[in-house]
Design a protein around this motif. Sequence first.
Motif, PDB file in Angstrom:
ATOM      1  N   THR A   5      -3.330 -26.334 -19.844  1.00 11.21           N
ATOM      2  CA  THR A   5      -3.995 -26.658 -21.097  1.00 11.21           C
ATOM      3  C   THR A   5      -5.258 -25.826 -21.234  1.00 11.21           C
ATOM      4  O   THR A   5      -5.715 -25.207 -20.271  1.00 11.21           O
ATOM      5  CB  THR A   5      -4.369 -28.149 -21.139  1.00 11.21           C
ATOM      6  OG1 THR A   5      -5.352 -28.398 -20.129  1.00 11.21           O
ATOM      7  CG2 THR A   5      -3.155 -29.037 -20.927  1.00 11.21           C
ATOM      8  N   SER A   6      -5.820 -25.832 -22.419  1.00 10.14           N
ATOM      9  CA  SER A   6      -7.058 -25.078 -22.636  1.00 10.14           C
ATOM     10  C   SER A   6      -8.178 -25.608 -21.749  1.00 10.14           C
ATOM     11  O   SER A   6      -9.036 -24.846 -21.304  1.00 10.14           O
ATOM     12  CB  SER A   6      -7.461 -25.115 -24.111  1.00 10.14           C
ATOM     13  OG  SER A   6      -7.693 -26.440 -24.531  1.00 10.14           O
ATOM     14  N   THR A   7      -8.156 -26.905 -21.453  1.00 15.28           N
ATOM     15  CA  THR A   7      -9.171 -27.492 -20.572  1.00 15.28           C
ATOM     16  C   THR A   7      -9.022 -26.945 -19.153  1.00 15.28           C
ATOM     17  O   THR A   7     -10.015 -26.609 -18.502  1.00 15.28           O
ATOM     18  CB  THR A   7      -9.053 -29.026 -20.570  1.00 15.28           C
ATOM     19  OG1 THR A   7      -9.176 -29.495 -21.915  1.00 15.28           O
ATOM     20  CG2 THR A   7     -10.110 -29.665 -19.700  1.00 15.28           C
ATOM     21  N   GLU A   8      -7.783 -26.838 -18.679  1.00 14.70           N
ATOM     22  CA  GLU A   8      -7.546 -26.290 -17.340  1.00 14.70           C
ATOM     23  C   GLU A   8      -7.915 -24.803 -17.281  1.00 14.70           C
ATOM     24  O   GLU A   8      -8.492 -24.331 -16.299  1.00 14.70           O
ATOM     25  CB  GLU A   8      -6.083 -26.479 -16.934  1.00 14.70           C
ATOM     26  CG  GLU A   8      -5.706 -27.935 -16.721  1.00 14.70           C
ATOM     27  CD  GLU A   8      -4.210 -28.159 -16.622  1.00 14.70           C
ATOM     28  OE1 GLU A   8      -3.814 -29.024 -15.822  1.00 14.70           O
ATOM     29  OE2 GLU A   8      -3.447 -27.480 -17.339  1.00 14.70           O
ATOM     30  N   ILE A   9      -7.591 -24.090 -18.341  1.00 16.28           N
ATOM     31  CA  ILE A   9      -7.929 -22.660 -18.413  1.00 16.28           C
ATOM     32  C   ILE A   9      -9.453 -22.500 -18.406  1.00 16.28           C
ATOM     33  O   ILE A   9      -9.989 -21.632 -17.718  1.00 16.28           O
ATOM     34  CB  ILE A   9      -7.308 -21.999 -19.656  1.00 16.28           C
ATOM     35  CG1 ILE A   9      -5.778 -21.987 -19.553  1.00 16.28           C
ATOM     36  CG2 ILE A   9      -7.872 -20.616 -19.887  1.00 16.28           C
ATOM     37  CD1 ILE A   9      -5.212 -21.159 -18.425  1.00 16.28           C
ATOM     38  N   ALA A  10     -10.141 -23.335 -19.164  1.00 19.75           N
ATOM     39  CA  ALA A  10     -11.610 -23.273 -19.190  1.00 19.75           C
ATOM     40  C   ALA A  10     -12.163 -23.483 -17.788  1.00 19.75           C
ATOM     41  O   ALA A  10     -13.079 -22.768 -17.360  1.00 19.75           O
ATOM     42  CB  ALA A  10     -12.171 -24.322 -20.149  1.00 19.75           C
ATOM     43  N   GLY A  11     -11.617 -24.432 -17.054  1.00 24.52           N
ATOM     44  CA  GLY A  11     -12.063 -24.682 -15.691  1.00 24.52           C
ATOM     45  C   GLY A  11     -11.840 -23.484 -14.783  1.00 24.52           C
ATOM     46  O   GLY A  11     -12.690 -23.145 -13.952  1.00 24.52           O
ATOM     47  N   ARG A  12     -10.713 -22.821 -14.952  1.00 21.86           N
ATOM     48  CA  ARG A  12     -10.435 -21.643 -14.130  1.00 21.86           C
ATOM     49  C   ARG A  12     -11.385 -20.485 -14.465  1.00 21.86           C
ATOM     50  O   ARG A  12     -11.816 -19.754 -13.576  1.00 21.86           O
ATOM     51  CB  ARG A  12      -8.987 -21.205 -14.299  1.00 21.86           C
ATOM     52  CG  ARG A  12      -8.021 -22.152 -13.624  1.00 21.86           C
ATOM     53  CD  ARG A  12      -6.670 -21.550 -13.517  1.00 21.86           C
ATOM     54  NE  ARG A  12      -5.784 -22.424 -12.786  1.00 21.86           N
ATOM     55  CZ  ARG A  12      -4.556 -22.090 -12.469  1.00 21.86           C
ATOM     56  NH1 ARG A  12      -4.086 -20.912 -12.814  1.00 21.86           N
ATOM     57  NH2 ARG A  12      -3.790 -22.925 -11.804  1.00 21.86           N
ATOM     58  N   ILE A  13     -11.680 -20.328 -15.746  1.00 20.31           N
ATOM     59  CA  ILE A  13     -12.618 -19.267 -16.142  1.00 20.31           C
ATOM     60  C   ILE A  13     -14.001 -19.569 -15.565  1.00 20.31           C
ATOM     61  O   ILE A  13     -14.679 -18.688 -15.041  1.00 20.31           O
ATOM     62  CB  ILE A  13     -12.668 -19.117 -17.679  1.00 20.31           C
ATOM     63  CG1 ILE A  13     -11.315 -18.602 -18.206  1.00 20.31           C
ATOM     64  CG2 ILE A  13     -13.792 -18.181 -18.102  1.00 20.31           C
ATOM     65  CD1 ILE A  13     -11.179 -18.645 -19.712  1.00 20.31           C
ATOM     66  N   GLU A  14     -14.411 -20.838 -15.651  1.00 24.11           N
ATOM     67  CA  GLU A  14     -15.708 -21.229 -15.097  1.00 24.11           C
ATOM     68  C   GLU A  14     -15.754 -20.985 -13.589  1.00 24.11           C
ATOM     69  O   GLU A  14     -16.761 -20.491 -13.066  1.00 24.11           O
ATOM     70  CB  GLU A  14     -15.990 -22.702 -15.403  1.00 24.11           C
ATOM     71  CG  GLU A  14     -16.273 -22.969 -16.848  1.00 24.11           C
ATOM     72  CD  GLU A  14     -16.384 -24.451 -17.178  1.00 24.11           C
ATOM     73  OE1 GLU A  14     -16.968 -24.758 -18.232  1.00 24.11           O
ATOM     74  OE2 GLU A  14     -15.896 -25.299 -16.406  1.00 24.11           O
ATOM     75  N   ASP A  15     -14.669 -21.317 -12.900  1.00 18.17           N
ATOM     76  CA  ASP A  15     -14.615 -21.084 -11.452  1.00 18.17           C
ATOM     77  C   ASP A  15     -14.697 -19.595 -11.131  1.00 18.17           C
ATOM     78  O   ASP A  15     -15.389 -19.186 -10.198  1.00 18.17           O
ATOM     79  CB  ASP A  15     -13.332 -21.658 -10.847  1.00 18.17           C
ATOM     80  CG  ASP A  15     -13.313 -23.172 -10.822  1.00 18.17           C
ATOM     81  OD1 ASP A  15     -14.383 -23.793 -10.997  1.00 18.17           O
ATOM     82  OD2 ASP A  15     -12.215 -23.745 -10.633  1.00 18.17           O
ATOM     83  N   LEU A  16     -13.988 -18.801 -11.911  1.00 15.57           N
ATOM     84  CA  LEU A  16     -13.941 -17.358 -11.664  1.00 15.57           C
ATOM     85  C   LEU A  16     -15.309 -16.712 -11.851  1.00 15.57           C
ATOM     86  O   LEU A  16     -15.734 -15.881 -11.055  1.00 15.57           O
ATOM     87  CB  LEU A  16     -12.917 -16.702 -12.600  1.00 15.57           C
ATOM     88  CG  LEU A  16     -12.715 -15.205 -12.459  1.00 15.57           C
ATOM     89  CD1 LEU A  16     -12.136 -14.861 -11.093  1.00 15.57           C
ATOM     90  CD2 LEU A  16     -11.804 -14.693 -13.559  1.00 15.57           C
ATOM     91  N   TYR A  17     -16.006 -17.119 -12.915  1.00 11.37           N
ATOM     92  CA  TYR A  17     -17.299 -16.503 -13.232  1.00 11.37           C
ATOM     93  C   TYR A  17     -18.491 -17.307 -12.721  1.00 11.37           C
ATOM     94  O   TYR A  17     -19.632 -16.863 -12.826  1.00 11.37           O
ATOM     95  CB  TYR A  17     -17.417 -16.267 -14.737  1.00 11.37           C
ATOM     96  CG  TYR A  17     -16.592 -15.091 -15.192  1.00 11.37           C
ATOM     97  CD1 TYR A  17     -17.119 -13.809 -15.168  1.00 11.37           C
ATOM     98  CD2 TYR A  17     -15.275 -15.256 -15.609  1.00 11.37           C
ATOM     99  CE1 TYR A  17     -16.364 -12.720 -15.567  1.00 11.37           C
ATOM    100  CE2 TYR A  17     -14.509 -14.175 -15.999  1.00 11.37           C
ATOM    101  CZ  TYR A  17     -15.058 -12.910 -15.983  1.00 11.37           C
ATOM    102  OH  TYR A  17     -14.312 -11.830 -16.364  1.00 11.37           O
ATOM    103  N   GLY A  18     -18.245 -18.509 -12.205  1.00 10.63           N
ATOM    104  CA  GLY A  18     -19.323 -19.296 -11.610  1.00 10.63           C
ATOM    105  C   GLY A  18     -20.358 -19.808 -12.590  1.00 10.63           C
ATOM    106  O   GLY A  18     -21.536 -19.911 -12.228  1.00 10.63           O
TER     107      GLY A  18
END
Length: 137
Positions: A5-18
């Motif tokens: 979901t977009s929420t999960e994708i947002a979490g992955r982007i946040e994790d990737l970029y910190g």
Amino acid sequence: MSHLTSTEIAGRIEDLYGAPLADLEAHAQDQPPGMLSALLGMHDDLALAERSIDFHRDHLARLIHPERQIGRHEVSHLLDGARRLAEAVAVRDVQAKSVAAVLQSLAHVPAPAPSPPTPSLPVPAPPLPAQSTAHSR
């Protein structure tokens, strides 16, 4: 098939970029286009597709409500709503698959380890005492 979901994708982007997504969006506006702005755009497109799915699903649910009569006129609305819902699902699936593939190909690069201290040059040996060239008796 389950998609992120977009929420999960947002979490992955946040994790990737910190950083939180809002901070990343503000940062990306001040930068030339790059991977971050591409990921944020894909996330926005995915979120829009999800909202579109919700809207068209709710619209269809109102059209087929049990207390509502379905006549000739409503049939065209049902078909149009079903078509739009199918399009929104297709867009969501493509967006989710694409952004997940991109995120999977990227890895958070850890900060470089400090390099070991360079060994100092050895201290030169003290000069040897000068040898006399005179012959001893």
